[in-house]
Motif scaffolding. Structure first.
Motif, PDB file in Angstrom:
ATOM      1  N   SER A  56       0.844  -1.197   0.000  1.00 11.25           N
ATOM      2  CA  SER A  56       0.000   0.000   0.000  1.00 11.25           C
ATOM      3  C   SER A  56       0.878   1.245   0.000  1.00 11.25           C
ATOM      4  CB  SER A  56      -0.938   0.017   1.215  1.00 11.25           C
ATOM      5  OG  SER A  56      -0.194   0.155   2.416  1.00 11.25           O
ATOM      6  N   VAL A  57       0.343   2.294  -0.595  1.00  9.37           N
ATOM      7  CA  VAL A  57       1.003   3.596  -0.612  1.00  9.37           C
ATOM      8  C   VAL A  57      -0.029   4.623  -0.157  1.00  9.37           C
ATOM      9  CG1 VAL A  57       2.129   5.353  -2.036  1.00  9.37           C
ATOM     10  CG2 VAL A  57       2.601   2.928  -2.445  1.00  9.37           C
ATOM     11  N   ARG A  58       0.351   5.385   0.866  1.00  5.03           N
ATOM     12  CA  ARG A  58      -0.542   6.415   1.410  1.00  5.03           C
ATOM     13  C   ARG A  58       0.131   7.774   1.247  1.00  5.03           C
ATOM     14  NH1 ARG A  58      -4.612   4.502   4.771  1.00  5.03           N
ATOM     15  NH2 ARG A  58      -4.617   6.405   5.996  1.00  5.03           N
ATOM     16  N   LEU A  59      -0.652   8.734   0.848  1.00  3.67           N
ATOM     17  CA  LEU A  59      -0.181  10.113   0.712  1.00  3.67           C
ATOM     18  C   LEU A  59      -1.042  10.982   1.616  1.00  3.67           C
ATOM     19  CD1 LEU A  59       1.602  12.237  -0.738  1.00  3.67           C
ATOM     20  CD2 LEU A  59      -0.220  12.407  -2.445  1.00  3.67           C
ATOM     21  N   ASN A  60      -0.383  11.635   2.580  1.00  7.94           N
ATOM     22  CA  ASN A  60      -1.095  12.470   3.559  1.00  7.94           C
ATOM     23  C   ASN A  60      -2.256  11.721   4.208  1.00  7.94           C
ATOM     24  OD1 ASN A  60       0.683  14.598   3.079  1.00  7.94           O
ATOM     25  ND2 ASN A  60      -0.591  15.413   1.440  1.00  7.94           N
ATOM     26  N   GLY A  61      -2.040  10.437   4.519  1.00  9.96           N
ATOM     27  CA  GLY A  61      -3.023   9.633   5.240  1.00  9.96           C
ATOM     28  C   GLY A  61      -4.064   8.930   4.393  1.00  9.96           C
ATOM     29  N   ALA A  62      -4.068   9.152   3.095  1.00 13.06           N
ATOM     30  CA  ALA A  62      -5.080   8.530   2.216  1.00 13.06           C
ATOM     31  C   ALA A  62      -4.419   7.515   1.281  1.00 13.06           C
ATOM     32  CB  ALA A  62      -5.799   9.593   1.391  1.00 13.06           C
ATOM     33  N   ASP A  63      -5.040   6.341   1.145  1.00 10.69           N
ATOM     34  CA  ASP A  63      -4.530   5.339   0.216  1.00 10.69           C
ATOM     35  C   ASP A  63      -4.582   5.862  -1.210  1.00 10.69           C
ATOM     36  OD1 ASP A  63      -3.914   3.254   2.010  1.00 10.69           O
ATOM     37  OD2 ASP A  63      -6.005   2.588   2.050  1.00 10.69           O
ATOM     38  N   TYR A  95       0.539   4.613  -9.076  1.00 10.09           N
ATOM     39  CA  TYR A  95      -0.591   5.063  -8.263  1.00 10.09           C
ATOM     40  C   TYR A  95      -1.063   6.435  -8.737  1.00 10.09           C
ATOM     41  CZ  TYR A  95       1.115   1.432  -5.152  1.00 10.09           C
ATOM     42  OH  TYR A  95       1.525   0.233  -4.633  1.00 10.09           O
ATOM     43  N   SER A  96      -2.365   6.651  -8.698  1.00  7.95           N
ATOM     44  CA  SER A  96      -2.947   7.926  -9.102  1.00  7.95           C
ATOM     45  C   SER A  96      -2.689   8.990  -8.040  1.00  7.95           C
ATOM     46  CB  SER A  96      -4.456   7.749  -9.295  1.00  7.95           C
ATOM     47  OG  SER A  96      -5.057   8.977  -9.607  1.00  7.95           O
ATOM     48  N   GLY A 102       1.339  21.779  -3.715  1.00  7.47           N
ATOM     49  CA  GLY A 102       1.540  21.755  -2.273  1.00  7.47           C
ATOM     50  C   GLY A 102       3.018  21.646  -1.971  1.00  7.47           C
ATOM     51  N   LEU A 103       3.412  22.120  -0.795  1.00 10.65           N
ATOM     52  CA  LEU A 103       4.825  22.151  -0.475  1.00 10.65           C
ATOM     53  C   LEU A 103       5.309  20.932   0.300  1.00 10.65           C
ATOM     54  CD1 LEU A 103       5.168  25.913   0.458  1.00 10.65           C
ATOM     55  CD2 LEU A 103       5.788  24.777  -1.673  1.00 10.65           C
ATOM     56  N   THR A 104       4.428  20.285   1.052  1.00 11.18           N
ATOM     57  CA  THR A 104       4.858  19.134   1.834  1.00 11.18           C
ATOM     58  C   THR A 104       3.917  17.960   1.592  1.00 11.18           C
ATOM     59  OG1 THR A 104       3.562  19.803   3.764  1.00 11.18           O
ATOM     60  CG2 THR A 104       5.852  20.565   3.660  1.00 11.18           C
ATOM     61  N   ALA A 105       4.473  16.789   1.757  1.00 11.35           N
ATOM     62  CA  ALA A 105       3.671  15.578   1.600  1.00 11.35           C
ATOM     63  C   ALA A 105       4.211  14.521   2.537  1.00 11.35           C
ATOM     64  CB  ALA A 105       3.730  15.082   0.158  1.00 11.35           C
ATOM     65  N   SER A 106       3.313  13.764   3.108  1.00 12.02           N
ATOM     66  CA  SER A 106       3.681  12.636   3.941  1.00 12.02           C
ATOM     67  C   SER A 106       3.343  11.368   3.172  1.00 12.02           C
ATOM     68  CB  SER A 106       2.890  12.688   5.261  1.00 12.02           C
ATOM     69  OG  SER A 106       3.087  11.505   5.983  1.00 12.02           O
ATOM     70  N   VAL A 107       4.363  10.564   2.868  1.00 11.57           N
ATOM     71  CA  VAL A 107       4.177   9.350   2.087  1.00 11.57           C
ATOM     72  C   VAL A 107       4.543   8.153   2.948  1.00 11.57           C
ATOM     73  CG1 VAL A 107       4.909   8.061   0.054  1.00 11.57           C
ATOM     74  CG2 VAL A 107       4.702  10.548  -0.050  1.00 11.57           C
ATOM     75  N   ARG A 108       3.674   7.142   2.920  1.00  9.93           N
ATOM     76  CA  ARG A 108       3.946   5.905   3.648  1.00  9.93           C
ATOM     77  C   ARG A 108       3.795   4.742   2.680  1.00  9.93           C
ATOM     78  NH1 ARG A 108       0.812   3.276   8.778  1.00  9.93           N
ATOM     79  NH2 ARG A 108       2.309   1.607   9.084  1.00  9.93           N
ATOM     80  N   ILE A 109       4.876   3.995   2.502  1.00 11.81           N
ATOM     81  CA  ILE A 109       4.860   2.825   1.635  1.00 11.81           C
ATOM     82  C   ILE A 109       5.015   1.607   2.524  1.00 11.81           C
ATOM     83  CG2 ILE A 109       6.043   1.619  -0.234  1.00 11.81           C
ATOM     84  CD1 ILE A 109       6.884   4.363  -1.306  1.00 11.81           C
TER      85      ILE A 109
END
Length: 122
Positions: A56-63, A95-96, A102-109
Motif C-alpha cells: 500500500s502507498v498512502r499520501l497524507n493519510g489517504a490510500d 498510483y494515481s 503543495g509544499l509538503t507531503a507525507s508518504v507511507r509505503i
C-alpha cells in the motif's frame, strides 16, 4: 515541484531501511494518461516474494489507488496450501495522484514479503 516531491519521497524511503531485504528503488512523479501519478519500483531479491495484496502507498493519510501494475504470480502457501498472489521479481506499480501541488507531503509505503524460509514484518 515534481523534483522536490520526488526528492522528499526518496528521503523518506531511505529512512525506512530495516532488516528487510526488500527495498524501494525509486518513487517518481510521472504522467499517466495525462494525469499525475506516482511510479514506485519495488526491489525483490532472488528467492523472495512480496504479497501483492499487502502493498500500500498512502499520501497524507489517504490510500493512493493503483492505476497500473504487473500481474502477480500465484504461489501456494507452504503451511495452508492456499494460493497467494505475489511478486517474485522487481515490480513497478503506478498510483494515481490527485495533484502535485503543495509544499509538503507525507508518504507511507508499506509491504510484506518472505524469503524461502523467513517472513519479514511490514
Amino acid at each position: 515541484m515534481k523534483a522536490y516531491l520526488s526528492g522528499l519521497l526518496l528521503a523518506l524511503l531511505a529512512s525506512a531501511g530495516f532488516a528487510s531485504p526488500f527495498s524501494v528503488r525509486s518513487a517518481d512523479v510521472v504522467d499517466h494518461d495525462g494525469k499525475p501519478a506516482l511510479s514506485v519500483t519495488f526491489v525483490v531479491p532472488d528467492r523472495h516474494h512480496l504479497f501483492a495484496d499487502e502493498i500500500s502507498v498512502r499520501l497524507n493519510g489517504a490510500d493512493l489507488p493503483v492505476v497500473n501494475r504487473p500481474d502477480p504470480v500465484d504461489m501456494p502457501d507452504p503451511v495452508t496450501g492456499e494460493g497467494s498472489q505475489v511478486y517474485d521479481r522487481d515490480a513497478i506499480i503506478v498510483y494515481s495522484l490527485a495533484s502535485t501541488t503543495g509544499l509538503t507531503a507525507s508518504v507511507r509505503i508499506k509491504f510484506r514479503g518472505c524469503s524461502e524460509n523467513t517472513c519479514f514484518l511490514p
